[in-house]
Design an enzyme around this catalytic site. Sequence first.
Site, PDB file in Angstrom:
ATOM      1  N   LYS A 102      -5.431 -10.002  -6.453  1.00 54.75           N
ATOM      2  CA  LYS A 102      -6.661 -10.220  -5.679  1.00 54.75           C
ATOM      3  C   LYS A 102      -7.723  -9.188  -6.044  1.00 54.75           C
ATOM      4  O   LYS A 102      -7.387  -8.044  -6.380  1.00 54.75           O
ATOM      5  CB  LYS A 102      -6.293 -10.267  -4.192  1.00 54.75           C
ATOM      6  CG  LYS A 102      -6.838  -9.165  -3.349  1.00 54.75           C
ATOM      7  CD  LYS A 102      -6.483  -9.271  -1.899  1.00 54.75           C
ATOM      8  CE  LYS A 102      -6.501  -7.859  -1.329  1.00 54.75           C
ATOM      9  NZ  LYS A 102      -7.278  -7.639  -0.169  1.00 54.75           N
ATOM     10  N   LYS A 109       0.819  -1.221   0.000  1.00 53.82           N
ATOM     11  CA  LYS A 109       0.000   0.000   0.000  1.00 53.82           C
ATOM     12  C   LYS A 109       0.853   1.272   0.000  1.00 53.82           C
ATOM     13  O   LYS A 109       0.459   2.270  -0.584  1.00 53.82           O
ATOM     14  CB  LYS A 109      -0.974   0.000   1.184  1.00 53.82           C
ATOM     15  CG  LYS A 109      -2.047  -1.071   1.022  1.00 53.82           C
ATOM     16  CD  LYS A 109      -3.328  -0.738   1.735  1.00 53.82           C
ATOM     17  CE  LYS A 109      -4.414  -1.711   1.288  1.00 53.82           C
ATOM     18  NZ  LYS A 109      -5.656  -1.587   1.986  1.00 53.82           N
ATOM     19  N   LYS A 124     -11.032  -3.470  -3.512  1.00 50.47           N
ATOM     20  CA  LYS A 124     -11.813  -2.228  -3.622  1.00 50.47           C
ATOM     21  C   LYS A 124     -11.012  -1.135  -4.318  1.00 50.47           C
ATOM     22  O   LYS A 124     -11.565  -0.256  -4.947  1.00 50.47           O
ATOM     23  CB  LYS A 124     -12.148  -1.690  -2.228  1.00 50.47           C
ATOM     24  CG  LYS A 124     -13.031  -2.556  -1.406  1.00 50.47           C
ATOM     25  CD  LYS A 124     -13.255  -1.849  -0.065  1.00 50.47           C
ATOM     26  CE  LYS A 124     -13.669  -2.807   0.998  1.00 50.47           C
ATOM     27  NZ  LYS A 124     -12.783  -2.782   2.161  1.00 50.47           N
TER      28      LYS A 124
HETATM   29  N1  AQP Z   1     -10.230 -10.785  -2.877  1.00 54.20           N
HETATM   30  C1  AQP Z   1     -10.571 -11.260  -1.685  1.00 54.20           C
HETATM   31  N2  AQP Z   1     -10.866 -12.566  -1.519  1.00 54.20           N
HETATM   32  C2  AQP Z   1     -11.241 -13.057  -0.298  1.00 54.20           C
HETATM   33  N3  AQP Z   1     -11.349 -12.286   0.806  1.00 54.20           N
HETATM   34  C3  AQP Z   1     -11.079 -10.978   0.684  1.00 54.20           C
HETATM   35  N4  AQP Z   1     -11.094  -9.950   1.558  1.00 54.20           N
HETATM   36  C4  AQP Z   1     -10.743  -8.811   0.919  1.00 54.20           C
HETATM   37  N5  AQP Z   1     -10.481  -9.055  -0.365  1.00 54.20           N
HETATM   38  C5  AQP Z   1     -10.674 -10.392  -0.559  1.00 54.20           C
HETATM   39  C6  AQP Z   1     -11.463 -10.091   2.957  1.00 54.20           C
HETATM   40  O1  AQP Z   1     -12.536  -9.186   3.219  1.00 54.20           O
HETATM   41  C7  AQP Z   1     -12.430  -8.750   4.571  1.00 54.20           C
HETATM   42  C8  AQP Z   1     -12.570  -7.267   4.641  1.00 54.20           C
HETATM   43  O2  AQP Z   1     -11.507  -6.658   3.946  1.00 54.20           O
HETATM   44  P1  AQP Z   1     -11.156  -5.156   4.264  1.00 54.20           P
HETATM   45  O3  AQP Z   1     -12.150  -4.280   3.680  1.00 54.20           O
HETATM   46  O4  AQP Z   1     -10.998  -4.965   5.703  1.00 54.20           O
HETATM   47  O5  AQP Z   1      -9.732  -4.910   3.670  1.00 54.20           O
HETATM   48  P2  AQP Z   1      -8.960  -5.434   2.444  1.00 54.20           P
HETATM   49  O6  AQP Z   1      -8.522  -6.834   2.667  1.00 54.20           O
HETATM   50  O7  AQP Z   1      -7.846  -4.472   2.284  1.00 54.20           O
HETATM   51  O8  AQP Z   1     -10.018  -5.352   1.243  1.00 54.20           O
HETATM   52  P3  AQP Z   1      -9.747  -4.850  -0.202  1.00 54.20           P
HETATM   53  O9  AQP Z   1     -11.000  -4.968  -0.949  1.00 54.20           O
HETATM   54  O10 AQP Z   1      -8.578  -5.520  -0.800  1.00 54.20           O
HETATM   55  O11 AQP Z   1      -9.468  -3.305  -0.005  1.00 54.20           O
HETATM   56  P4  AQP Z   1      -8.244  -2.463  -0.498  1.00 54.20           P
HETATM   57  O12 AQP Z   1      -8.399  -2.387  -1.970  1.00 54.20           O
HETATM   58  O13 AQP Z   1      -8.467  -1.158   0.181  1.00 54.20           O
HETATM   59  O14 AQP Z   1      -7.013  -3.156  -0.089  1.00 54.20           O
HETATM   60  C9  AQP Z   1     -11.107  -9.258   5.123  1.00 54.20           C
HETATM   61  O15 AQP Z   1     -11.348 -10.404   5.926  1.00 54.20           O
HETATM   62  C10 AQP Z   1     -10.344  -9.646   3.890  1.00 54.20           C
HETATM   63  O16 AQP Z   1      -9.450 -10.703   4.139  1.00 54.20           O
END
Ligand code: AQP
Length: 347
Positions: free
Chosen positions: A208, A116, A211
């Site tokens: 992966k 990040k 968001k």
């Molecule tokens: N691609 C994924 N597959 C399975 N699980 C996922 N999680 C996120 N992406 C995937 C799980 O969703 C939960 C909440 O995630 P979060 O919003 O707290 O943060 P994150 O993991 O950083 O989600 P993003 O979508 O990938 O956001 P950005 O783009 O901001 O980094 C967690 O349990 C996560 O494991």
Amino acid sequence: MAIIERVFSGVQPTGNLHLGNYLGALVNFVKLQATYNCLYCVVDLHAITVPVPGGPDELRRNIREVTAAFIASGIDPRKQIIFNQSQVPEHAELTWVLNCVARLGWLNRMTQFKEKAGKDRENASIGLYDYPVLMAADILVYRATHVPVGEDQKQHLELSRDIAQKFNNDFSESIAAHGHGDKFFPLPEPVITGPATRVMSLRDGTKKMSKSDPSDYSRINLTDDADAIAQKIRKAKTDPEPLPSEEKGLETRAEADNLVGIYAALAGKPKSEVLCEFGGAQFSGFKSNLVDLAVAKLSPIAAEMKRLTADEGYVDSVLIDGADRARAIASETMDAVKDIVGFIRKR
Ligand code: AQP
């Protein structure tokens, strides 16, 4: 204070919740409520570790949307605790104590920070660097025993266990003297289960689903309507070969593996069963079936989220009630931590 089996997990209000969040986290949240007392948190303190593009209004909108997604997915806010992190100040308070337990070397190994922060590390916020310690505090302030997360959070969970262990060791005499036996914090168990612990981008099977991906075609948002879901699945990257009949045939085909995994997770079947049905089929036919399944499963959630987000008063009341109930547990832990560490407090 006896250790009670308890589930904690959080989701960041940082934009569109997607199919990865749903299959990797929310589906498990719903399952676990049948057997455990659960706390599900909208982690808004985590959300400000990077700038919120639309500012405070967008943050408020996102907090309500994640809350609506929790409820629309099937979490019962009367039985379980749904709340937003910033309404329980003990999360931040425990973070400070744990900051003094965690080691710089441990944080320097965290891959999410490296990804990040990117090349402009010097410009990253201290909050982004400290994110994993706040996450440890989120879990430990409830002395939670089980944490359902997607595969990407495994390293942070291991760090939470290391911090809990070090606190237990550093203060072992005081922990015993205050009647907590040989450990105060349980070592939280990651619950990384189900057929879709890592859902990949629809545009690139090696990345992966996320968001923050600039392409909206890389993910299916929980708020997408049937047309958007259909378009995104039809445009999803594939290869020219038909689907294999056995899982081994997916090993070198990241995009095919991802789509079969999504189908399996939505249908609640193992991948092998999906391949029995579709082995030898072309992607066009398989994708049509996947569209029907995804629309059938996700449309009711999108409709319920829309209904709930239109009722801000209700959503806010769920968060306030949840925060009151969460705080009753968190303040008890924090009082005990203060005694263990040696702070003086009002009794
Ligand atoms: N691609 C994924 N597959 C399975 N699980 C996922 N999680 C996120 N992406 C995937 C799980 O969703 C939960 C909440 O995630 P979060 O919003 O707290 O943060 P994150 O993991 O950083 O989600 P993003 O979508 O990938 O956001 P950005 O783009 O901001 O980094 C967690 O349990 C996560 O494991």
